[in-house]
Design a protein around this motif. Sequence first.
Motif, PDB file in Angstrom:
ATOM      1  N   THR A   1       0.853  -1.182   0.000  1.00 51.66           N
ATOM      2  CA  THR A   1       0.000   0.000   0.000  1.00 51.66           C
ATOM      3  C   THR A   1       0.889   1.233   0.000  1.00 51.66           C
ATOM      4  OG1 THR A   1      -0.147  -0.066   2.424  1.00 51.66           O
ATOM      5  CG2 THR A   1      -1.917  -1.132   1.165  1.00 51.66           C
ATOM      6  N   ASN A   2       0.361   2.326  -0.554  1.00 57.89           N
ATOM      7  CA  ASN A   2       1.137   3.561  -0.658  1.00 57.89           C
ATOM      8  C   ASN A   2       0.233   4.736  -0.309  1.00 57.89           C
ATOM      9  OD1 ASN A   2       3.131   5.425  -1.242  1.00 57.89           O
ATOM     10  ND2 ASN A   2       2.780   5.383  -3.456  1.00 57.89           N
ATOM     11  N   VAL A   3       0.661   5.553   0.642  1.00 55.11           N
ATOM     12  CA  VAL A   3      -0.083   6.757   1.002  1.00 55.11           C
ATOM     13  C   VAL A   3       0.339   7.877   0.050  1.00 55.11           C
ATOM     14  CG1 VAL A   3      -0.601   8.433   2.798  1.00 55.11           C
ATOM     15  CG2 VAL A   3      -0.213   6.033   3.398  1.00 55.11           C
ATOM     16  N   LEU A   4      -0.615   8.373  -0.734  1.00 55.52           N
ATOM     17  CA  LEU A   4      -0.347   9.387  -1.751  1.00 55.52           C
ATOM     18  C   LEU A   4      -0.257  10.773  -1.120  1.00 55.52           C
ATOM     19  CD1 LEU A   4      -2.833   8.023  -4.441  1.00 55.52           C
ATOM     20  CD2 LEU A   4      -0.387   7.540  -4.200  1.00 55.52           C
ATOM     21  N   PRO A   5       0.260  11.767  -1.872  1.00 57.30           N
ATOM     22  CA  PRO A   5       0.383  13.127  -1.312  1.00 57.30           C
ATOM     23  C   PRO A   5      -0.943  13.721  -0.831  1.00 57.30           C
ATOM     24  CG  PRO A   5       1.734  12.917  -3.276  1.00 57.30           C
ATOM     25  CD  PRO A   5       0.941  11.651  -3.173  1.00 57.30           C
ATOM     26  N   ASP A   6      -2.068  13.312  -1.438  1.00 52.76           N
ATOM     27  CA  ASP A   6      -3.364  13.835  -0.995  1.00 52.76           C
ATOM     28  C   ASP A   6      -3.978  12.971   0.106  1.00 52.76           C
ATOM     29  OD1 ASP A   6      -4.027  11.589  -2.380  1.00 52.76           O
ATOM     30  OD2 ASP A   6      -5.298  12.573  -3.869  1.00 52.76           O
TER      31      ASP A   6
ATOM     32  N   ARG B   1      -4.762   9.916   0.165  1.00 50.54           N
ATOM     33  CA  ARG B   1      -5.490   8.722  -0.235  1.00 50.54           C
ATOM     34  C   ARG B   1      -4.522   7.544  -0.240  1.00 50.54           C
ATOM     35  NH1 ARG B   1      -8.173   9.713  -5.865  1.00 50.54           N
ATOM     36  NH2 ARG B   1      -6.084  10.555  -6.254  1.00 50.54           N
ATOM     37  N   GLU B   2      -5.074   6.355  -0.134  1.00 52.59           N
ATOM     38  CA  GLU B   2      -4.241   5.151  -0.053  1.00 52.59           C
ATOM     39  C   GLU B   2      -4.446   4.310  -1.308  1.00 52.59           C
ATOM     40  OE1 GLU B   2      -2.979   2.058   3.510  1.00 52.59           O
ATOM     41  OE2 GLU B   2      -5.007   2.903   3.457  1.00 52.59           O
ATOM     42  N   SER B   3      -3.352   3.878  -1.884  1.00 55.34           N
ATOM     43  CA  SER B   3      -3.425   3.053  -3.091  1.00 55.34           C
ATOM     44  C   SER B   3      -2.859   1.668  -2.824  1.00 55.34           C
ATOM     45  CB  SER B   3      -2.662   3.705  -4.251  1.00 55.34           C
ATOM     46  OG  SER B   3      -1.264   3.694  -3.990  1.00 55.34           O
ATOM     47  N   VAL B   4      -3.290   0.699  -3.640  1.00 50.23           N
ATOM     48  CA  VAL B   4      -2.756  -0.663  -3.601  1.00 50.23           C
ATOM     49  C   VAL B   4      -1.919  -0.860  -4.856  1.00 50.23           C
ATOM     50  CG1 VAL B   4      -3.310  -3.117  -3.604  1.00 50.23           C
ATOM     51  CG2 VAL B   4      -4.717  -1.522  -2.284  1.00 50.23           C
TER      52      VAL B   4
ATOM     53  N   LEU C   1      -2.911  -0.490  -8.713  1.00 53.26           N
ATOM     54  CA  LEU C   1      -4.086  -1.284  -9.026  1.00 53.26           C
ATOM     55  C   LEU C   1      -5.393  -0.610  -8.625  1.00 53.26           C
ATOM     56  CD1 LEU C   1      -2.874  -4.818  -7.810  1.00 53.26           C
ATOM     57  CD2 LEU C   1      -2.681  -3.818 -10.105  1.00 53.26           C
ATOM     58  N   TRP C   2      -5.352   0.128  -7.511  1.00 49.01           N
ATOM     59  CA  TRP C   2      -6.611   0.648  -6.964  1.00 49.01           C
ATOM     60  C   TRP C   2      -6.309   1.779  -6.003  1.00 49.01           C
ATOM     61  CZ3 TRP C   2      -8.863   0.740  -2.051  1.00 49.01           C
ATOM     62  CH2 TRP C   2     -10.251   0.962  -2.020  1.00 49.01           C
ATOM     63  N   ILE C   3      -7.214   2.791  -5.944  1.00 40.59           N
ATOM     64  CA  ILE C   3      -7.071   3.914  -5.027  1.00 40.59           C
ATOM     65  C   ILE C   3      -8.332   4.016  -4.182  1.00 40.59           C
ATOM     66  CG2 ILE C   3      -6.775   6.411  -4.807  1.00 40.59           C
ATOM     67  CD1 ILE C   3      -5.282   6.420  -7.413  1.00 40.59           C
ATOM     68  N   SER C   4      -8.146   4.158  -2.893  1.00 40.42           N
ATOM     69  CA  SER C   4      -9.268   4.286  -1.979  1.00 40.42           C
ATOM     70  C   SER C   4      -9.635   5.758  -1.833  1.00 40.42           C
ATOM     71  CB  SER C   4      -8.915   3.694  -0.609  1.00 40.42           C
ATOM     72  OG  SER C   4      -9.953   3.924   0.313  1.00 40.42           O
ATOM     73  N   ASP C   5     -10.825   6.147  -2.355  1.00 41.36           N
ATOM     74  CA  ASP C   5     -11.288   7.525  -2.218  1.00 41.36           C
ATOM     75  C   ASP C   5     -11.850   7.787  -0.824  1.00 41.36           C
ATOM     76  OD1 ASP C   5     -10.641   8.356  -4.815  1.00 41.36           O
ATOM     77  OD2 ASP C   5     -12.424   7.374  -5.615  1.00 41.36           O
TER      78      ASP C   5
ATOM     79  N   LEU D   1     -12.628  -6.704  -1.912  1.00 42.88           N
ATOM     80  CA  LEU D   1     -12.516  -6.518  -3.356  1.00 42.88           C
ATOM     81  C   LEU D   1     -11.525  -7.523  -3.905  1.00 42.88           C
ATOM     82  CD1 LEU D   1     -12.110  -2.617  -3.427  1.00 42.88           C
ATOM     83  CD2 LEU D   1     -14.234  -3.903  -3.697  1.00 42.88           C
ATOM     84  N   LEU D   2     -11.902  -8.225  -4.962  1.00 46.09           N
ATOM     85  CA  LEU D   2     -10.982  -9.131  -5.646  1.00 46.09           C
ATOM     86  C   LEU D   2     -10.572  -8.485  -6.954  1.00 46.09           C
ATOM     87  CD1 LEU D   2      -9.648 -11.960  -5.505  1.00 46.09           C
ATOM     88  CD2 LEU D   2     -11.534 -12.800  -6.924  1.00 46.09           C
ATOM     89  N   LEU D   3      -9.274  -8.173  -7.094  1.00 48.70           N
ATOM     90  CA  LEU D   3      -8.734  -7.494  -8.269  1.00 48.70           C
ATOM     91  C   LEU D   3      -7.891  -8.453  -9.097  1.00 48.70           C
ATOM     92  CD1 LEU D   3      -7.358  -4.306  -6.438  1.00 48.70           C
ATOM     93  CD2 LEU D   3      -9.677  -4.652  -7.310  1.00 48.70           C
ATOM     94  N   ASP D   4      -7.796  -8.181 -10.399  1.00 48.25           N
ATOM     95  CA  ASP D   4      -6.811  -8.900 -11.203  1.00 48.25           C
ATOM     96  C   ASP D   4      -5.521  -8.085 -11.227  1.00 48.25           C
ATOM     97  OD1 ASP D   4      -7.125  -6.858 -13.054  1.00 48.25           O
ATOM     98  OD2 ASP D   4      -8.178  -8.091 -14.536  1.00 48.25           O
ATOM     99  N   SER D   5      -4.515  -8.568 -11.939  1.00 50.11           N
ATOM    100  CA  SER D   5      -3.207  -7.919 -11.918  1.00 50.11           C
ATOM    101  C   SER D   5      -3.183  -6.604 -12.687  1.00 50.11           C
ATOM    102  CB  SER D   5      -2.147  -8.874 -12.485  1.00 50.11           C
ATOM    103  OG  SER D   5      -2.485  -9.284 -13.799  1.00 50.11           O
ATOM    104  N   ASP D   6      -4.297  -6.244 -13.350  1.00 48.60           N
ATOM    105  CA  ASP D   6      -4.409  -4.944 -14.010  1.00 48.60           C
ATOM    106  C   ASP D   6      -5.272  -3.972 -13.213  1.00 48.60           C
ATOM    107  OD1 ASP D   6      -2.825  -5.602 -16.255  1.00 48.60           O
ATOM    108  OD2 ASP D   6      -4.510  -6.676 -17.151  1.00 48.60           O
ATOM    109  N   GLY D   7      -5.778  -4.415 -12.063  1.00 47.99           N
ATOM    110  CA  GLY D   7      -6.588  -3.545 -11.233  1.00 47.99           C
ATOM    111  C   GLY D   7      -8.083  -3.643 -11.488  1.00 47.99           C
ATOM    112  N   LYS D   8      -8.492  -4.509 -12.398  1.00 49.56           N
ATOM    113  CA  LYS D   8      -9.921  -4.685 -12.661  1.00 49.56           C
ATOM    114  C   LYS D   8     -10.572  -5.407 -11.496  1.00 49.56           C
ATOM    115  CE  LYS D   8     -13.165  -6.913 -15.845  1.00 49.56           C
ATOM    116  NZ  LYS D   8     -13.298  -7.777 -17.048  1.00 49.56           N
ATOM    117  N   ILE D   9     -11.746  -4.888 -11.041  1.00 51.23           N
ATOM    118  CA  ILE D   9     -12.474  -5.528  -9.953  1.00 51.23           C
ATOM    119  C   ILE D   9     -13.228  -6.736 -10.498  1.00 51.23           C
ATOM    120  CG2 ILE D   9     -14.272  -5.258  -8.207  1.00 51.23           C
ATOM    121  CD1 ILE D   9     -13.561  -2.329  -8.008  1.00 51.23           C
ATOM    122  N   LEU D  10     -12.833  -7.929 -10.056  1.00 54.28           N
ATOM    123  CA  LEU D  10     -13.472  -9.166 -10.498  1.00 54.28           C
ATOM    124  C   LEU D  10     -14.724  -9.461  -9.684  1.00 54.28           C
ATOM    125  CD1 LEU D  10     -10.243 -11.361 -10.858  1.00 54.28           C
ATOM    126  CD2 LEU D  10     -11.428 -10.065 -12.650  1.00 54.28           C
ATOM    127  N   LYS D  11     -14.634  -9.247  -8.381  1.00 54.36           N
ATOM    128  CA  LYS D  11     -15.764  -9.477  -7.475  1.00 54.36           C
ATOM    129  C   LYS D  11     -15.641  -8.541  -6.285  1.00 54.36           C
ATOM    130  CE  LYS D  11     -16.606 -14.348  -8.634  1.00 54.36           C
ATOM    131  NZ  LYS D  11     -17.873 -14.067  -9.327  1.00 54.36           N
TER     132      LYS D  11
END
Length: 455
Positions: free
Chosen positions: A317-322, A324-327, A339-343, A375-385
């Motif tokens: 996980t990475n905490v962005l400058p704004d 928000r947290e990304s995976v 892959l994904w950003i938590s708004d 959330l189940l993501l694929d390796s491109d960040g697409k939400i599968l389920k």
Amino acid sequence: MSHQEKQIIPFSVVTTLVITGLLAIVQQQILFNRPPKLREIGIQQIRSGTVALDVRFSRSMRVSSIREHSRIYPKLQHQWLGMGRHVRLLINSDHSIRQPLRLEIGGLDNRGLKLESNRWWWDPRPYLLAVVLVPGGEQLQMRLFDGSWVPLSPTWPKISQLEPLGNGRGVAFVSIDKEWRHQVWVRSLTQNAIRANRTQLKSPFLGPLNLLTSDPKVFALLSSNQHGELLVQVGGEDPGSDQIWVQNEKGNKRTLDLNATGQIRLIPDGSGLVMPSFNGIELVPLSQDGKPTSHQVLPGDRNLKAFCSGSGRAVVTNVLPDYRESVELLIPGVAPKQLWISDKGIVMAAGCDNRGQRILVVVRKYTSRLIDEALLLDSDGKILKRRILTPLSLLHGSILDYDPVGDQFLLVLLIESSNFLRPALIQASDLSIKTFDKKIKATRWLHAGATVKAP
């Protein structure tokens, strides 16, 4: 000595040498014409597939003939890889394995001689380990396949960490007494996951419980790789008393000279370690003598969440400058892949399968009530389920421990109606959830591990 005696002695010596040479040639021909044998079979932990076995033969084999003459029951998609005397069976199953497998291994050596008949039973399923709440404190226990639980430790006021050895041959943990003193222990286990007869597939045998710290510590942190090595970080009350060492399966230690700002994690394949620093995450390769070499730094406010053990990938996980947290997915030789950003909300936990192709993320959102969503993501960040977990909620800091055999993640969930923690399984295919009626604090998988020498 007469002239006749002088002639007899050389003649007898020559005769002995000739007979010895002939016997050696005959013996060599007998051995040469004997059929090949299977010498050793063992579970390989470092793999990209579901499960794997390493097989060693008495002489070089034709791998194509092994593919032709070997069988697995029930039938599963698999490959035979390698060459010479060392061959690997790699199973890539699209379905969960819920029972022991029967193997029939056959084939021809390079001279065309047929391998002696070999039948084996193999149970690749892992065991569930948990820190269980019991009268008087906490205890390490193991759940067997029949649903019963076996104690692996005495009862302590607290057990702060649970770290199965990556080769399946034991489990390390940290006990805490009433004075908050930490001690590191290892319970050795002998698994019976590969046997010639199904009746011999028994639960692991308990070995000794060994204390690794000579005196109590203020803190202790643990990490293991798939070779069964264990990294130990400990610190005492005195300044400069911090120690970091790695010990192998035989108990041999090597001290590491590192300055870490948090918990160090061994890379699953044994090539190095990952540790947090003030500049980000540092990747530290280990040389053959076990000493750290040049460091590679991944800058940013990143936290390692999981290794995708068979692919060399990892999830952070990475905490962005704004704020928000990304995976992100880390792929060797490639920049971090977002892959994904938590708004709205925070990432509670993240895990991945062996190949790093499916990533499970649990996010907590703050509305009129706390809501945890998987959330189940694929390796491109697409939400599968995706699935709302509420009224279940994830324990903060919980590990999403992946089991490739059952294609499921193990974690700790809080059930609102009962107000206690339970072990739970999330199926990767459909995010269905199964909970166990057991009061626990932490849980991990003990993966199957065994090596058998054939008679």
